[in-house]
Design a protein around this motif. Structure first.
Motif, PDB file in Angstrom:
ATOM      1  N   ARG A 113     -87.011  50.995  -3.108  1.00 41.44           N
ATOM      2  CA  ARG A 113     -87.555  51.521  -4.360  1.00 41.44           C
ATOM      3  C   ARG A 113     -87.063  50.666  -5.545  1.00 41.44           C
ATOM      4  O   ARG A 113     -87.834  50.311  -6.435  1.00 41.44           O
ATOM      5  N   GLN A 114     -85.793  50.349  -5.523  1.00 34.25           N
ATOM      6  CA  GLN A 114     -85.208  49.570  -6.623  1.00 34.25           C
ATOM      7  C   GLN A 114     -85.871  48.189  -6.730  1.00 34.25           C
ATOM      8  O   GLN A 114     -86.192  47.736  -7.823  1.00 34.25           O
ATOM      9  N   GLY A 115     -86.090  47.571  -5.580  1.00 34.99           N
ATOM     10  CA  GLY A 115     -86.742  46.256  -5.579  1.00 34.99           C
ATOM     11  C   GLY A 115     -88.118  46.335  -6.218  1.00 34.99           C
ATOM     12  O   GLY A 115     -88.505  45.478  -7.027  1.00 34.99           O
ATOM     13  N   GLU A 117     -89.067  48.570  -8.414  1.00 35.67           N
ATOM     14  CA  GLU A 117     -88.899  48.813  -9.850  1.00 35.67           C
ATOM     15  C   GLU A 117     -88.600  47.510 -10.596  1.00 35.67           C
ATOM     16  O   GLU A 117     -89.069  47.308 -11.718  1.00 35.67           O
ATOM     17  N   GLU A 118     -87.825  46.621  -9.961  1.00 34.25           N
ATOM     18  CA  GLU A 118     -87.561  45.331 -10.616  1.00 34.25           C
ATOM     19  C   GLU A 118     -88.880  44.572 -10.789  1.00 34.25           C
ATOM     20  O   GLU A 118     -89.078  43.875 -11.797  1.00 34.25           O
ATOM     21  N   ALA A 119     -89.786  44.721  -9.816  1.00 32.05           N
ATOM     22  CA  ALA A 119     -91.100  44.070  -9.927  1.00 32.05           C
ATOM     23  C   ALA A 119     -91.891  44.671 -11.093  1.00 32.05           C
ATOM     24  O   ALA A 119     -92.548  43.949 -11.852  1.00 32.05           O
ATOM     25  N   LEU A 190     -74.728  42.507 -14.750  1.00 35.10           N
ATOM     26  CA  LEU A 190     -76.142  42.222 -15.056  1.00 35.10           C
ATOM     27  C   LEU A 190     -76.848  43.481 -15.560  1.00 35.10           C
ATOM     28  O   LEU A 190     -77.407  43.499 -16.651  1.00 35.10           O
ATOM     29  N   GLU A 191     -76.817  44.536 -14.744  1.00 36.24           N
ATOM     30  CA  GLU A 191     -77.564  45.740 -15.121  1.00 36.24           C
ATOM     31  C   GLU A 191     -76.813  46.566 -16.164  1.00 36.24           C
ATOM     32  O   GLU A 191     -77.430  47.170 -17.030  1.00 36.24           O
ATOM     33  N   GLY A 192     -75.483  46.578 -16.077  1.00 36.86           N
ATOM     34  CA  GLY A 192     -74.718  47.469 -16.944  1.00 36.86           C
ATOM     35  C   GLY A 192     -74.361  46.901 -18.305  1.00 36.86           C
ATOM     36  O   GLY A 192     -74.141  47.656 -19.248  1.00 36.86           O
ATOM     37  N   PHE A 194     -75.479  43.113 -19.485  1.00 39.15           N
ATOM     38  CA  PHE A 194     -76.501  42.192 -20.005  1.00 39.15           C
ATOM     39  C   PHE A 194     -77.799  42.946 -20.360  1.00 39.15           C
ATOM     40  O   PHE A 194     -78.382  42.711 -21.410  1.00 39.15           O
ATOM     41  N   PHE A 195     -78.248  43.830 -19.480  1.00 42.93           N
ATOM     42  CA  PHE A 195     -79.500  44.548 -19.758  1.00 42.93           C
ATOM     43  C   PHE A 195     -79.331  45.511 -20.928  1.00 42.93           C
ATOM     44  O   PHE A 195     -80.143  45.558 -21.837  1.00 42.93           O
ATOM     45  N   TYR A 196     -78.252  46.271 -20.910  1.00 45.20           N
ATOM     46  CA  TYR A 196     -78.074  47.305 -21.935  1.00 45.20           C
ATOM     47  C   TYR A 196     -77.970  46.708 -23.334  1.00 45.20           C
ATOM     48  O   TYR A 196     -78.499  47.249 -24.307  1.00 45.20           O
ATOM     49  N   ASP A 224     -85.062  53.466 -15.531  1.00 44.46           N
ATOM     50  CA  ASP A 224     -84.906  52.957 -14.155  1.00 44.46           C
ATOM     51  C   ASP A 224     -83.550  52.271 -14.001  1.00 44.46           C
ATOM     52  O   ASP A 224     -82.848  52.468 -13.006  1.00 44.46           O
ATOM     53  N   GLU A 225     -83.212  51.448 -14.982  1.00 39.84           N
ATOM     54  CA  GLU A 225     -81.979  50.664 -14.875  1.00 39.84           C
ATOM     55  C   GLU A 225     -80.732  51.548 -14.866  1.00 39.84           C
ATOM     56  O   GLU A 225     -79.732  51.203 -14.253  1.00 39.84           O
ATOM     57  N   SER A 226     -80.811  52.681 -15.559  1.00 39.96           N
ATOM     58  CA  SER A 226     -79.639  53.561 -15.544  1.00 39.96           C
ATOM     59  C   SER A 226     -79.420  54.100 -14.129  1.00 39.96           C
ATOM     60  O   SER A 226     -78.284  54.311 -13.705  1.00 39.96           O
ATOM     61  N   GLN A 227     -80.520  54.278 -13.377  1.00 35.23           N
ATOM     62  CA  GLN A 227     -80.394  54.671 -11.962  1.00 35.23           C
ATOM     63  C   GLN A 227     -79.828  53.520 -11.131  1.00 35.23           C
ATOM     64  O   GLN A 227     -79.023  53.745 -10.229  1.00 35.23           O
ATOM     65  N   HIS A 228     -80.290  52.296 -11.423  1.00 35.32           N
ATOM     66  CA  HIS A 228     -79.791  51.142 -10.664  1.00 35.32           C
ATOM     67  C   HIS A 228     -78.278  51.002 -10.869  1.00 35.32           C
ATOM     68  O   HIS A 228     -77.527  50.755  -9.934  1.00 35.32           O
ATOM     69  N   LEU A 229     -77.889  51.164 -12.124  1.00 37.13           N
ATOM     70  CA  LEU A 229     -76.463  51.071 -12.457  1.00 37.13           C
ATOM     71  C   LEU A 229     -75.660  52.157 -11.748  1.00 37.13           C
ATOM     72  O   LEU A 229     -74.634  51.880 -11.126  1.00 37.13           O
TER      73      LEU A 229
HETATM   74 FE    FE Z   1     -82.269  46.860 -11.904  1.00 37.93          FE
END
Ligand code: FE
Length: 344
Positions: A113-115, A117-119, A190-192, A194-196, A224-229
């Protein structure tokens, strides 16, 4: 992984995030790592597509000479330049590097699912670039051409290489620490971080009522990213429980040092985004914000704060703070959830 014919049933207690020697990656249930299944269900409930968001306002503002200053355009394009390739880097790490080493089928479910979402996120940036008629060559090459983006991407990619190597196998102390290091870098840095930090720039525009379609895309992406993190943090904390010998004082210090290096790289990026400062945002203010979120990522995996600073952008915590995120999306969650049953 080949299967053996046996009447001996898989023992859920043998299940491990990595090195689940007796686990069966094809048997989803019964589950041990329930956080992964919850993340998978939440991801599905939050399904969205970039093209559902109108970009009309952004197109008009970008074309107009009187809405955005030259500094604002530069900041917008630089942040977009980082984003366009960053989610591809994240997707490749999941699909090509980390997935095959994970022996928990429920974690694999979420990683699929995460992959995806990145798409969707990569699609969102492409949609912004296309809608605004930006120079694709300029934006997509930024991670090679703009020093601060190149430095961040190279740093992250260097931690993908180790476990991407076809000869890499978990099961030794060094290899398992290498895997843990990869997850820490991708999730926490990266997610926690750089993205934020880049999300925050986009919300700065939104607060000025500028580029609100792009900011809305970012709001969906951030959810979505908060879930990835969270998933990454849960993976780290689960491996710590399952293989406590990996979490040595030296290794903890190593992760702290990496987070500090990520913080330094992000500050350099902020200096590129804001050579002068736009609507009350500048590199110095951002430095403190980056340090503030870096401390929060560290404490989530049981590591000590390094900066001890307060949030310099309290308004941002409404939009970005992980704990308050539910409030932030309160009015939208219902809307999102019917997305799965949209009448076409
Ligand atoms: Fe992500």
């Amino acid at each position: 992984m080949p299967i053996t014919k046996t009447e001996k049933r898989v023992d859920i207690n043998q299940r491990r995030i990595i090195n689940g020697a007796d686990a069966d990656v094809m048997q989803l249930s019964p589950m041990k790592h329930k956080f992964a299944w919850e993340a998978y269900l939440a991801g599905n409930a939050n399904h969205w597509l970039p093209t559902e968001i109108t970009m009309q306002n952004d197109i008009e503002q970008w074309k107009s000479d009187s809405v955005l200053t030259a500094d604002e355009r530069k900041a917008f394009k630089t942040v977009l330049g980082f984003f366009t390739t960053a989610d591809s880097i994240a997707a490749n790490n999941i699909v090509l590097a980390s997935y095959k080493h994970v022996t928990s089928p429920e974690c694999r479910m979420y990683m699929l699912r995460q992959g995806y979402e990145e798409a969707i996120h990569t699609h969102a940036y492409q949609y912004i670039v296309e809608s605004l008629g930006l120079d694709e060559g300029e934006i997509y090459n930024m991670y090679r051409e703009v020093d601060a983006i190149y430095e961040k991407a190279s740093f992250i990619l260097s931690f993908n290489e180790g476990i991407f190597d076809p000869n890499f196998k978990t099961g030794t102390f060094e290899a398992d620490q290498k895997f843990l290091e990869n997850i820490a870098v991708f999730a926490l840095i990266l997610e926690g971080i750089f993205f934020y930090s880049a999300f925050a720039v986009m919300f700065g525009f939104q607060r000025q009522n500028k580029m609100i379609g792009s900011a809305e895309q970012i709001q969906y992406i951030m959810r979505d990213e908060s879930q990835h993190l969270n998933f990454g943090i849960n993976i780290i904390n689960s491996i710590k429980e399952e293989q406590p010998e990996l979490w040595t004082p030296e290794f903890q210090q190593h992760i702290v040092d990496l987070v500090k290096e990520g913080t330094r790289l992000e500050y350099t990026f902020a200096q590129t985004v804001f050579p002068k400062g736009i609507f009350g945002m500048n590199a110095e203010g951002f430095k403190q914000y980056i340090e503030y979120i870096a401390d929060r990522r560290l404490t989530r995996v049981g590591l000590p704060e390094q900066f001890g600073v307060s949030n310099p952008f309290p308004w941002m915590s409404e939009a970005i703070d992980l704990n308050k995120e539910k409030n932030f999306f309160e009015t939208r969650v219902t809307e999102y959830q019917v997305g799965g049953t949209l009448d076409w």
